[in-house]
Structures are given as structure tokens and as C-alpha cells.
Design an enzyme around this catalytic site. Structure first.
Site, mmCIF file in Angstrom:
data_model
loop_
_atom_site.group_PDB
_atom_site.id
_atom_site.type_symbol
_atom_site.label_atom_id
_atom_site.label_comp_id
_atom_site.label_asym_id
_atom_site.label_seq_id
_atom_site.Cartn_x
_atom_site.Cartn_y
_atom_site.Cartn_z
ATOM 1 N N LYS A 112 -22.784 -7.177 10.517
ATOM 2 C CA LYS A 112 -23.189 -8.086 9.556
ATOM 3 C C LYS A 112 -24.487 -8.938 10.070
ATOM 4 C CE LYS A 112 -18.900 -8.283 7.243
ATOM 5 N NZ LYS A 112 -18.245 -6.981 8.259
HETATM 6 C C1 LIG Z 1 -18.042 -5.851 7.405
HETATM 7 C C2 LIG Z 1 -17.684 -4.547 8.472
HETATM 8 C C3 LIG Z 1 -17.317 -3.261 7.830
HETATM 9 C C4 LIG Z 1 -17.422 -2.868 6.438
HETATM 10 O O1 LIG Z 1 -18.532 -3.092 5.604
HETATM 11 P P1 LIG Z 1 -18.558 -3.111 4.110
HETATM 12 O O2 LIG Z 1 -20.073 -3.324 3.979
HETATM 13 O O3 LIG Z 1 -17.868 -4.403 3.802
HETATM 14 O O4 LIG Z 1 -18.038 -1.902 3.480
HETATM 15 C C5 LIG Z 1 -17.239 -2.344 8.805
HETATM 16 N N1 LIG Z 1 -17.158 -2.612 10.346
HETATM 17 C C6 LIG Z 1 -17.379 -3.603 10.591
HETATM 18 C C7 LIG Z 1 -17.323 -3.871 12.171
HETATM 19 C C8 LIG Z 1 -17.673 -4.876 9.907
HETATM 20 O O5 LIG Z 1 -17.701 -5.933 10.378
#
Ligand SMILES: *Cc1c(COP(=O)(O)O)cnc(C)c1O
Length: 490
Positions: A112
Site C-alpha cells: 500500500k
Molecule cells: C491490500 C493488499 C492486497 C490486495 O491488494 P488489492 O489491490 O486490494 O487487490 C494484497 N496483499 C497485501 C499485503 C495487501 O496489503
């Protein structure tokens, strides 16, 4: 370049406005009306740049109402070495034709950060560009990871303040410490006596409460959200797919024009959708493997064309993928089926809880997307297998993706890049179990035990947590969240 709503019932807006608003007035998501291209010549130029310069070039294609020099300055600041030690999105080779794209080197050790380190700067500029003279107050309800990544991204950004609410018993001790020790002049964190839904509902109530909004407006604030459906979070994610392609060329693993497949651990469908945008820009991408955990609603959708959210929800060891409504899927539907059909499908999802796309639409999606999933045992086994055979330690979300990638590659010789979304230390207890280790109950115990067992370094932001001072220890009842929010006026 103009932005339209996926549901087709909103006015066209600039990218700055789309980023400031987040969601379109008709309830749809903002999309560019046309997708820019990236040519062979441009890829050659990008190959010689560092990540920040690549990011500025690619972002400017989508955000052409921004000033390019300012975009570059923001990217250099966002992706600097202190925030992403060792580089923002490095590739790690696992085996012949198999690579991992590591997106977890940011300040909160999860992917993120790739968007949330740059997006606040984009929002700050958008406020100025749209003539906004008030301070934007970002309210976040979090179940753990998003709150910390948003705090890190928005701290000390001009014209913005952020307040995060989390359920006092709903996050891990490490996550709680990460938030309670948050630094920055414009941040505040508050625990609530309740669960994540209580926090989420409390925030929604504040957003729709006219009296509170008026009070905040009078005090110089407008409310905004840091939601993952904001285009300002999606556009920065396109960058690392193009950047990875450049790095593969530089490594000599491919030459321009060779196809590359990506496997993406998926929850809200934002990350994998960014890969699809890169493909639609002309990047030679082959298949996109959509990797899910036991909550495999997307695997079913990509197999049958039926999206049915009326199903059991499972809590897994890859919690960021425990999602039944993948919001960004709406953007794919828009590109494949158009806005009228998208509005109809979304309406059915809201009213009936289910929709079915046409066979021709499913086939168009399946030209690129392959749905696969891993259960909990597969995930643990895969982490152990990859650690043993490739000496590579992966987190639980990445473990899901590596399992799916491995299965897919049994029938494919195309170069495969598996996207890694979190540091193994963020989910250390489960990763430790996978590699056969044990430890005590203390929240820091799995970090030290995993480090002892594998010699893989503990990321500095997690290692230093023990020494950080707690700044925020307020706990309020859900009913008092509005009053707590208004304290910013005091
Ligand atoms: C948010 C997240 C995901 C999923 O990503 P999306 O864009 O919501 O599909 C996968 N792995 C981790 C560690 C995340 O924080």
C-alpha cells in the site's frame, strides 16, 4: 485527459478533480476516457531512468493537468532511499524464468506504501489546482494495514490532516503499536470500543452528518477519504509493472516485445487492475493470474462469469485478501462491457447480491485473466517449499500468489513475475510456522525467532517499533467518534 464515471451518469472532470473527489456522484469510479500508450522507444528511455523518474513519466500520461516538474519533484520525494531502502520495486530472481517483484520496502512494509507515499502529494496539489482553500481532513476506519500506510503517507503533507480510528481489540499488538507511535504534526489516532464495522459505520455517519460537516467547514476543514478506489491510488500502481518490464530487459531476461505474465495476490482488485492498464497501454503483458485465498469469489467469477457475494466469509492468514466485494473489478467491467452494463451489474450486486456477465464478456476478460486460488495448507506448504528450494522467504499473501504461479507455470514457458505485497515480518507468526519454527506469545517473539531461523533481516520500521514512544492512547465509544473528530477545531 478527462475522467468519466464507470456508470456513465456523471460529468467529465479533470484528473485533479477526480483525485479530490474520490468517487463519482453517480456512485461509479473515475476512469480516464482514453488509455494513453507507452511505445517501444519510450520503454527504451524509461530503461535508463531510476524508479522516481519512471514514475513521473508514466503518471504524467494520466495526470496531464498536473505540472510535470512538480510531479517529478513529488515522485523523487515519495520514492527516496530513506523511505524505500534498496529501491522502491526491486526484482528478485527465484529460478529460470521466475521472478518476484518486491513491493514491500516502504515505511509500513506492505505494498500500500507504493501508492500511499505519492497519493497525498497528488491530493495536496489537486486541492490547490481546484482552488480549495480549506484543509482536507482525511478520516480513516482501519482494520490494521491501511490506517498505518495512510498515516505514514499523509503525515506533514501541506493542506491535509488525518485521523484514524481502529477497533481496540481488532488489530494485532504490532499494528496497534505502529499506529499509536505515529509521528507527524497533522496526524491523530483513536481506538474505539468496538469492532471494525463499528469504526467504519462511525466514519460513514460523520461523512453524512450535515451539522458536523458545517462545523468543520466553518473551522476551515473539508472531509475527504483515503479510499483505495481513488484514481490517485490506482495510477501509481501502473508504474511498477512497466518498471519491472524495463528491469527484465536490463537484466537480459527478455528483449522488447517478449511477453511477461504476472501473478498478483488479489483482494480489492486494485493491484491487478493496474497491471491490466499497463497491458492496455501497450506493454507486452501476457496473462494476469488473479491469485485468491480461500475467499475465492474472483476465481469463481473468472471461471463462470457469475459474481455472487452471498457466500461464507473466511478469516485467513492473508487477511488483506479477505474480501468479498472487490471494488475495482467495476473498472474492468467498464472497459469490457461499457458504462450502461456496468451500472446494471453494480445495481444487481447491491440489490440481489449477485450478477452474471455475458459469455462474450467473460471470454474477453479471459483473454488476459486467469483465476486461481490457494487454501491455508497450500499457502504454508508453498512458503516452506520456496524457502527450501530457492532460499526465498515470502509472506502469506505472496505465498498464495507463489502457489498459483507455480501451478500455472507447469504449462507455460513465459517469464513469470509474482508480485510480493508484504514483508514476511509483517505476518511473522504464520511464516515462522511455515518454515517449522516456534516461539512464545509476545508480539515481538516471532520477529526475533524468524530472524534467528532464517537470518533474513528484520525491516527497520518493524525492528525500531519497540523503542518508539506511544503518542496516542485515547479510546472512545463508537457514539463519541463525532465529538472526537471535532476536537481538531479546539
Ligand atoms: C491490500 C493488499 C492486497 C490486495 O491488494 P488489492 O489491490 O486490494 O487487490 C494484497 N496483499 C497485501 C499485503 C495487501 O496489503
Amino acid at each position: 485527459m478527462k475522467y468519466c464515471s464507470t456508470r456513465g451518469q456523471s460529468e467529465l472532470v479533470s484528473s485533479a478533480y477526480a483525485i479530490k473527489k474520490g468517487i463519482a456522484p453517480d456512485g461509479g469510479l473515475y476512469m480516464p476516457t482514453e488509455i494513453p500508450t507507452v511505445s517501444k522507444d519510450e520503454i527504451e528511455v524509461l530503461c535508463e531512468m531510476d524508479y522516481a523518474h519512471r514514475a513521473a513519466e508514466i503518471l504524467y500520461k494520466f495526470l496531464d493537468d498536473y505540472n510535470k516538474d512538480e510531479l517529478l519533484a513529488d515522485c523523487i520525494e515519495a520514492y527516496r532511499e530513506e523511505s524505500f531502502p534498496g529501491g522502491a520495486a526491486p526484482l528478485h530472481q527465484l529460478d529460470e524464468g521466475g521472478y518476484v517483484l518486491e513491493l514491500f520496502h516502504g515505511p509500513t512494509c506492505a505494498f500500500k506504501d507504493m501508492a500511499l507515499q505519492i497519493m497525498p502529494r497528488l491530493l495536496s496539489r489537486a486541492l490547490k489546482m481546484t482552488g480549495e482553500d480549506k484543509t482536507a481532513l482525511i478520516l480513516v476506519a482501519t482494520s490494521g494495514d491501511t490506517g498505518k500506510a495512510a498515516l505514514e503517507g499523509y503525515k506533514d503533507v501541506d493542506g491535509i490532516a488525518i485521523k484514524v480510528f481502529y477497533p481496540v481489540h481488532g488489530v494485532s499488538k504490532i499494528q496497534k503499536l505502529q499506529m499509536a507511535t505515529q509521528e507527524g504534526k497533522n496526524v491523530s489516532v483513536c481506538a474505539i470500543e468496538g469492532n471494525f464495522d463499528d469504526a467504519q459505520n462511525g466514519v460513514k455517519k460523520i461523512f453524512s452528518d450535515k451539522e458536523i460537516n458545517d462545523k468543520l467547514n466553518d473551522g476551515g476543514y473539508i472531509l475527504t477519504s483515503a479510499n483505495s478506489i481513488n484514481w490517485g491510488r490506482l495510477a501509481p500502481q501502473v508504474v511498477y509493472y512497466i518498471s519491472a518490464y524495463c528491469d527484465l530487459i536490463k537484466l537480459g531476461a527478455i528483449k522488447y516485445g517478449d511477453k511477461v505474465d504476472f501473478t498478483v495476490p488479489t483482494g480489492n482488485f486494485g493491484n491487478i487492475f493496474a497491471a491490466y492498464i499497463a497491458k492496455r497501454m501497450g506493454l507486452p503483458v501476457g496473462k494476469l493470474i488473479c491469485a485468491s485465498n480461500r475467499n475465492n469469489i474472483l476465481t469463481d467469477f473468472l471461471t463462470t462469469g457469475v459474481y455472487d457475494r452471498r457466500r461464507k466469509f473466511f478469516q485467513t492468514m492473508s487477511p488483506s485478501m479477505d474480501i468479498l466485494i472487490s471494488s475495482n473489478l467495476e473498472r474492468l467491467l467498464y472497459l469490457i462491457c461499457g458504462s450502461e452494463k456496468t451500472a446494471e451489474y453494480m445495481n444487481r450486486l447491491n440489490t440481489v447480491g449477485k450478477y452474471k456477465i455475458e459469455l462474450s464478456e467473460l471470454n474477453a476478460i479471459r483473454e488476459t485473466f486467469v483465476g486461481m486460488h490457494a487454501n491455508e495448507a497450500h499457502t504454508l506448504d508453498e512458503i516452506a517449499f520456496v524457502y527450501e528450494h530457492a532460499q526465498y522467504l515470502s509472506d502469506t499473501h505472496t505465498g498464495v500468489a507463489l502457489y498459483c504461479a507455480g501451478k500455472y507455470r507447469m504449462y507455460s514457458d513465459t517469464v513469470m513475475v509474482t508480485v510480493s505485497t508484504a514483508s514476511p515480518y509483517k505476518f511473522a507468526r504464520d511464516v515462522l510456522t511455515a518454515v517449522g519454527g516456534e516461539c512464545g506469545d509476545d508480539e515481538f517473539a516471532p520477529l526475533y525467532a524468524l530472524n534467528e531461523a532464517t537470518k533474513v533481516e528484520i525491516p527497520a520500521p518493524l525492528a525500531s517499533l519497540k523503542e518508539k514512544k506511544v503518542r496516542f492512547d485515547t479510546v472512545v465509544a463508537p457514539a463519541d467518534m463525532a465529538e472526537e473528530t471535532l476536537k481538531i477545531l479546539l
